[in-house]
Write an enzyme that holds these catalytic residues in place. Structure first.
Site: not given
Lengths: 294, 217
Positions: B16-18
């Site tokens: 799910g990330t940045t």
């Protein structure tokens, strides 16, 4: 990795009354999904309100592993469920991959069995060809390639642990082909309960006895808090010196006693009538293959 | 016994990330969080590595389905290595990004993964390329990606300056990651930063409690 060349099998079809036909069937490599179509057709036939196709046997499971100072400790419960029934009370979920690598499997029981078997065979061939012991990271790469190719259709969540020349390793492999290298891990339907115990008490470089107790406690917590896990606890300890597969490490206190012997000798069921029908076979083609033993 | 998959688009483990990559004077910084989730409610890993080294001075960060991204970067690593051996010289960052783009575009039906490729090469110096979900390849001075990036577009646009120094750039990247991880539930864990310059590669890890705080009482 070498693929062995097999002789094609000849399948002889017997057609009632008519001439025989000889069908050459060359075995295809890899998995065969023909039965999927068959199952769908069967379910259509059985939809008339009667029996439903049996659910595949899942290891609704708790498996855990951790890396300690001297090696890797893997643990698993021993319950296999088929729907709401316990199908196997002493299922072995810690599979042998190579003398220094073992793998715990959660998900569909058949998938984990076959996948780990395939992996074990391939690694053995590799060892023989290259003269080297396989590394854990190689096993993980092979699993990842295979599971990714099947796009999640193979329901196998695996914990791979082993000791090789580059150290003690623990990897998780997901059913879609994702991998991660971790110091401690729990998977299966009871993973949240087990993870709670591991998160609380895990320390890097633990002593062997403490590590075994921690894994035992984690699996025990999974067994108590999850319906899909239960019965006994297996522990597998892998170190540089060798492997200690303790099965069971702890037996369930809720073992039931059998009331009688449930074995039936020959003659229990009486034979009422006997009818013998000779099968007439026609030899259509005869081939002789010389074997060269020079 | 069966855990139901919530309505996340990605099957299996998702990062799910940045992720982000920023060029500065003399190099490029590529950064990510370290959380992997399943279904948007279970954190399956707090320490996943999303910064994959595909060559000596080229890194790429992954977003989307973890399985797809790992498979693509494996194939890309091999192809880039092979290309580099054939050409007898280190690959261009654009070449590496193109390899990823080809894989994503040709398999766009089956894959759900996006990438940011960043690195340094002799021809054009530090560069950043985005490879989006369907296979679009874009070159930018800086870029952000992943689900957490939506919360920091404003910050990034306002605070980015061309030709920053390495320290200013590190501060910019750290702040951006901290802000995104603070607002996005599927981003979190530690902040991984890699500084790529002509001289070499430096990996910096900032644990969650050492990240800059923004009104976090």
């Amino acid at each position: 990795m070498t693929k062995s060349t097999r002789q094609p099998r000849t399948k002889i079809l017997i057609n009632s009354g008519m001439a025989l036909s000889n069908v050459l069937e060359i075995p295809t490599s890899g998995f065969n999904f023909e039965n999927v179509a068959r199952n769908v057709a069967l379910e259509g036939l059985l939809e008339g309100g009667q029996t439903k196709t049996p659910k595949p046997m899942k290891t609704g499971t708790t498996i855990a592993g951790l890396v300690c100072k001297e090696g890797v400790v893997l643990g698993a419960d021993t319950r296999a469920t088929s729907g709401e029934v316990v199908a196997d009370k002493m299922c072995a979920k810690i599979h042998y991959i190579s003398p220094n690598i073992y793998c715990c499997g959660a998900g569909t029981a058949a998938d984990t069995e076959k996948t780990t078997d395939l992996l074990s065979s391939n690694l053995t061939i590799f060892s023989m060809n290259s003269g080297r012991n396989p590394r854990v990271v190689m096993a993980v790469n092979i699993l990842q390639d295979m599971l990714f190719r099947y796009r999640g259709q193979i329901g196998a969540s695996l914990i791979l642990g082993g000791v090789d020349c580059s150290g003690n390793h623990l990897y998780t492999v997901g059913p879609y082909g994702s991998i991660d290298n971790v110091p401690y891990l729990a998977m299966g339907s009871g993973d949240l309960a087990a993870l709670g115990i591991l998160e609380d008490r895990f320390k890097p470089n633990m002593e062997m006895e403490e590590a075994k107790e921690l894994v035992r406690d984690a699996i025990h917590s999974g067994i108590m808090s999850d319906l899909g896990s239960g019965n006994n606890i297996d522990i597998c300890v892998i170190t540089k010196q060798g492997v200690d597969y303790i099965r069971p490490y702890q037996e369930s206190e809720y073992k039931d006693k059998r009331q009688k012997r449930y074995k039936y000798g020959p003659g229990t069921t009486s034979i009422l009538t006997e009818k013998i029908v000779p099968l007439e076979l026609e030899v259509v083609q005869e081939t002789v293959q010389q074997m060269d033993t020079a | 016994m069966e855990r139901h998959l919530m309505d996340s688009q990605i099957k299996g483990v998702s990062t799910g990330t940045t992720i982000l990559a920023v060029t500065f004077n003399g190099g490029v910084i590529i950064g990510s969080d370290s959380r992997a989730s399943i279904g948007g409610y279970y954190v399956s890993s707090k320490t996943i590595n999303k910064l994959i080294q595909v060559h000596d001075r080229i890194f790429c960060c992954i977003a989307g389905s973890l399985a797809d991204a790992q498979a693509v970067t494996k194939a890309a690593k091999f192809q880039i290595s092979f290309h580099s051996i054939q050409m007898e010289s280190p690959p261009l960052v654009k070449a590496a990004a193109s390899v990823l783009k080809e894989l994503c575009y040709n398999n766009k039906e089956e894959l759900q993964a996006g990438f940011i490729t960043a690195g340094w090469d002799r021809k054009k110096g530090p560069q950043v390329y985005t490879v989006a979900l369907g296979g679009m390849l874009l070159s930018q001075p800086f870029t952000i990606g992943g689900s957490g990036s939506t919360y920091i577009y404003g910050y990034a646009d306002a605070k980015y300056k061309p030709d920053m120094s390495k320290e200013e750039c590190l501060q910019f990247a750290t702040n951006a990651l901290a802000l995104a991880m603070g607002r996005d539930n599927v981003s979190g864990g530690v902040a991984h930063l890699v500084v790529i310059t002509e001289e070499g590669v430096e990996h910096i890890v900032i644990p969650g409690d050492k990240l800059p705080k923004f009104h976090d009482e």
